[in-house]
Design a protein around this motif. Structure first.
Motif, short mmCIF file in Angstrom:
data_model
loop_
_atom_site.label_atom_id
_atom_site.label_comp_id
_atom_site.label_asym_id
_atom_site.label_seq_id
_atom_site.Cartn_x
_atom_site.Cartn_y
_atom_site.Cartn_z
N ALA A 1 -22.69 -3.09 9.29
CA ALA A 1 -23.56 -3.37 8.15
C ALA A 1 -23.03 -2.70 6.91
N GLU A 2 -23.32 -3.27 5.74
CA GLU A 2 -22.90 -2.66 4.49
C GLU A 2 -23.64 -1.34 4.30
N ALA A 3 -22.93 -0.34 3.80
CA ALA A 3 -23.56 0.95 3.57
C ALA A 3 -24.54 0.86 2.41
N ALA A 4 -25.81 1.08 2.67
CA ALA A 4 -26.82 1.02 1.62
C ALA A 4 -26.98 2.38 0.97
N GLN A 5 -27.71 2.41 -0.13
CA GLN A 5 -27.98 3.67 -0.80
C GLN A 5 -28.79 4.57 0.12
N SER A 6 -28.49 5.87 0.05
CA SER A 6 -29.23 6.89 0.78
C SER A 6 -29.22 6.67 2.29
N VAL A 7 -28.08 6.25 2.85
CA VAL A 7 -27.96 6.16 4.31
C VAL A 7 -27.92 7.59 4.86
N PRO A 8 -28.84 7.95 5.77
CA PRO A 8 -28.87 9.33 6.29
C PRO A 8 -27.73 9.56 7.30
N VAL A 9 -26.86 10.51 7.00
CA VAL A 9 -25.74 10.83 7.88
C VAL A 9 -25.67 12.33 8.11
N VAL A 10 -24.88 12.71 9.10
CA VAL A 10 -24.64 14.13 9.37
C VAL A 10 -23.21 14.49 8.97
N SER A 11 -23.02 15.74 8.62
CA SER A 11 -21.69 16.26 8.27
C SER A 11 -21.22 17.16 9.40
N GLU B 1 -18.65 15.45 -1.09
CA GLU B 1 -18.03 14.59 -2.10
C GLU B 1 -17.88 13.16 -1.58
N THR B 2 -17.49 13.03 -0.29
CA THR B 2 -17.35 11.70 0.31
C THR B 2 -18.69 11.00 0.37
N ALA B 3 -19.75 11.72 0.76
CA ALA B 3 -21.09 11.13 0.84
C ALA B 3 -21.57 10.66 -0.52
N ALA B 4 -21.34 11.50 -1.54
CA ALA B 4 -21.76 11.13 -2.91
C ALA B 4 -21.02 9.88 -3.37
N ARG B 5 -19.72 9.78 -3.05
CA ARG B 5 -18.93 8.64 -3.47
C ARG B 5 -19.40 7.35 -2.80
N LEU B 6 -19.87 7.47 -1.54
CA LEU B 6 -20.30 6.29 -0.78
C LEU B 6 -21.80 6.00 -0.95
N GLY B 7 -22.50 6.93 -1.57
CA GLY B 7 -23.93 6.73 -1.75
C GLY B 7 -24.75 7.05 -0.51
N TRP B 8 -24.22 7.93 0.37
CA TRP B 8 -24.92 8.34 1.57
C TRP B 8 -25.57 9.70 1.35
N THR B 9 -26.51 10.05 2.21
CA THR B 9 -27.21 11.33 2.09
C THR B 9 -27.00 12.15 3.36
N ILE B 10 -26.49 13.35 3.20
CA ILE B 10 -26.28 14.24 4.36
C ILE B 10 -27.60 14.93 4.68
N VAL B 11 -28.10 14.68 5.88
CA VAL B 11 -29.39 15.25 6.28
C VAL B 11 -29.25 16.46 7.20
N HIS B 12 -28.03 16.69 7.71
CA HIS B 12 -27.82 17.88 8.56
C HIS B 12 -26.33 18.19 8.63
N ARG B 13 -26.03 19.48 8.73
CA ARG B 13 -24.63 19.92 8.82
C ARG B 13 -24.39 20.55 10.20
N TYR B 14 -23.43 20.03 10.92
CA TYR B 14 -23.05 20.59 12.22
C TYR B 14 -21.74 21.37 12.05
N THR B 15 -21.71 22.58 12.58
CA THR B 15 -20.54 23.44 12.41
C THR B 15 -20.15 24.08 13.73
N ASP B 16 -18.88 23.95 14.11
CA ASP B 16 -18.30 24.68 15.24
C ASP B 16 -17.19 25.54 14.68
N ASN B 17 -17.46 26.83 14.52
CA ASN B 17 -16.51 27.74 13.89
C ASN B 17 -15.68 28.46 14.94
N ASP B 18 -14.37 28.48 14.74
CA ASP B 18 -13.44 29.18 15.63
C ASP B 18 -13.50 28.66 17.06
N LEU B 19 -13.63 27.34 17.20
CA LEU B 19 -13.64 26.71 18.53
C LEU B 19 -12.61 25.60 18.57
#
Length: 496
Positions: free
Chosen positions: A2-12, A36-54
């Motif tokens: 599907a075409e990416a619509a405005q404010s598509v909720p995604v995770v980082s 920056e990628t989300a802003a360029r595509l018009g998506w909204t990051i709703v949560h950030r997942y981080t695995d540090n030093d793994l």
């Protein structure tokens, strides 16, 4: 897709490991690129997942955030109910480096229609078989790069080991941050502990002393029995090094001397190696003898055996235990346990008097051995044979590499040489331990025995080296009898 619509909720998603950092980008930098990628595509990051030093390349490493992201993508929402319709990463190799993980990610993201995915270069349609195949191909290439790095790291470690150069990581206890210069106070503690261990002191006793003194590891933690054992068993103490469990040796089989300052001598380390290598359990040795893990409070606990005959003519042989007897001189007795505890309950003896008699007998043996040792050649007799076989093995290897010796001849003969060389090195190690132990009793052993520095564990270790056990024969006739040393039968070791 599907075409990416405005404010598509995604995770980082962001990941970094110490050994595979990408262009110096930390997890915060990756999330910023994802923003920056989300802003360029018009998506909204709703949560950030981080695995540090793994690491993403090791099957044994579990990435909690990656697993949580897969779960959220599959059900299409976060635990709080927030809808999720896609994911953003800096690059595929930040997401996965194993084909199985990449396939799991694609399965989770495409579990429903209309999901989106993008990296720093732009959106990708994971519903397309061609895109998925390219992603898998990228994972394979990434895995190959990881293996190359691992091989380069192993070769680097081996090369540094052969050159006697310290590797990276935290400084070892006993040395300063340069890993070459001794830290005087720590080095002195290690040297004293190593020599006490050779003299028969238990690890547990040394560990308790260090805890009482407030000695901490380089990580600021209290010393445990395992960490102390590894520190004392490390050949670095004498200037050597192990690689993949084997001493690093030169072409002639001689251990490579490191560039750091040693704390003890090679002979002392070989004695420690002989001690630990001979143990097959917490306090059992390969030759069947026992060493103390926790030092008993009395000298002959576990060494005295009941000699009372049983109905079948065999002696009871149960180890005598200590019981408090305030009415006797010394205040304790050695006594055979009751039948319910595995003994016969029929033998008991004044503890202080038994300790005094056996101590005198052992000291006499130690003095006798010290006198005999001074007359013997201190050198190990197998050095010439060992050097000859090492040289022969090296020549045979060179001949085989030059195709002057066939595989059929080389491998069986080389195996025989390796086996004999290992036997001789083991004999040399045992000899070093015997010499170190002999040095302990050389001189005025009585003065050392009675000094505060010579603790219970060291005394018991020397007793066990001198004898298998002491059989305590029953007094007979009933009633209290005078102490009779003839009813104590030491079982001396023939090779003592």
């Amino acid at each position: 897709m599907a075409e990416a619509a405005q404010s598509v909720p995604v995770v980082s998603y962001a990941r970094i490991s110490a050994d595979t950092a990408r262009d110096g980008h930390g997890v915060e930098d990756q999330h910023r690129v994802n923003d920056e990628t989300a802003a360029r595509l018009g998506w909204t990051i709703v949560h950030r997942y981080t695995d540090n030093d793994l690491s993403a390349a090791k099957a044994s490493v579990v990435r909690p955030s990656f697993e949580a992201m897969l779960k959220a993508l599959k059900v299409g929402q976060l635990p709080d109910g927030q809808q999720v319709r896609g994911a953003i990463v800096v690059a595929d190799d930040r997401l996965t480096r194993r084909a199985g993980d990449y396939e799991r990610f694609v399965d989770a993201l495409t579990y429903d229609e209309g999901r989106v995915y993008a990296d720093a270069k732009g959106p990708k349609n994971l519903y397309s078989e061609d895109v998925e195949s390219m992603g898998l191909f990228g994972v394979v290439i990434s895995k190959m790069e990881v293996r190359k790095m691992q091989r380069r790291t192993r070769r680097s470690h081996r090369r540094r080991a052969e050159q006697g150069i310290p590797v990276g990581g935290k400084r070892p206890f006993g040395w300063k941050d340069d890993k070459l210069t001794l830290a005087p106070e720590e080095a002195a503690l290690l040297a004293e502990a190593a020599r006490d261990l050779i003299a028969g002191r238990s690890l547990h006793s040394i560990q308790l002393e260090w805890r009482e003194k407030g000695v901490r590891t380089v990580h600021g933690k209290e010393w445990g029995s395992r960490s102390l054992k590894l520190a004392l068993w490390n050949p670095r103490l004498c200037g050597w090094r192990k690689h993949n469990g084997e001493l690093v040796r030169d072409a002639n089989g001689v251990p490579v001397q490191g560039k750091w300052e040693p704390i003890i001598t090679p002979k002392e380390w070989m004695a420690i190696d002989a001690l630990f290598s001979s143990r097959v359990g917490p306090n059992a040795k390969a030759d069947g003898t026992i060493t103390d893990y926790r030092t008993p409070s009395h000298l002959l606990t576990g060494i005295l055996r009941c000699g009372k005959p049983k109905a079948d003519g065999q002696i009871c042989n149960a180890p005598l235990r200590v019981s408090t007897r305030p009415d006797l001189s010394g205040g304790y007795i050695y006594q055979c346990p009751s039948k319910s505890m595995g003994g016969c309950g029929g033998t008991a003896r004044n503890g202080a008097k038994v300790d005094e008699y056996i101590t005198e007998a052992v000291l006499a043996k130690l003095e006798e051995r010290a006198a005999a040792t001074r007359k013997e050649d201190a050198d190990w007799g197998g050095e010439e044979e060992l050097n000859r076989l090492v040289t022969k093995r090296q020549k045979m290897l060179q001949a085989w590499q030059q195709d002057l010796v066939s595989d059929e001849l080389f491998f069986p003969e080389n195996h025989k040489l390796e086996t004999r060389i290992k036997e001789l090195r083991a004999e040399r190690t045992r000899h070093a331990l015997q010499r170190q132990r002999a040095a302990i009793v050389d001189g005025d052993i009585r003065a050392r025995w009675n000094s505060e520095k010579f603790d219970m564990a060291q005394k018991r270790a020397l007793i066990r080296e001198a004898m298998h056990a002491v059989i305590v024969l029953p007094v007979g006739g009933g009633g209290r009898r005078a102490f009779n040393p003839d009813l104590l039968v030491p079982k001396w070791k023939e090779d003592f």
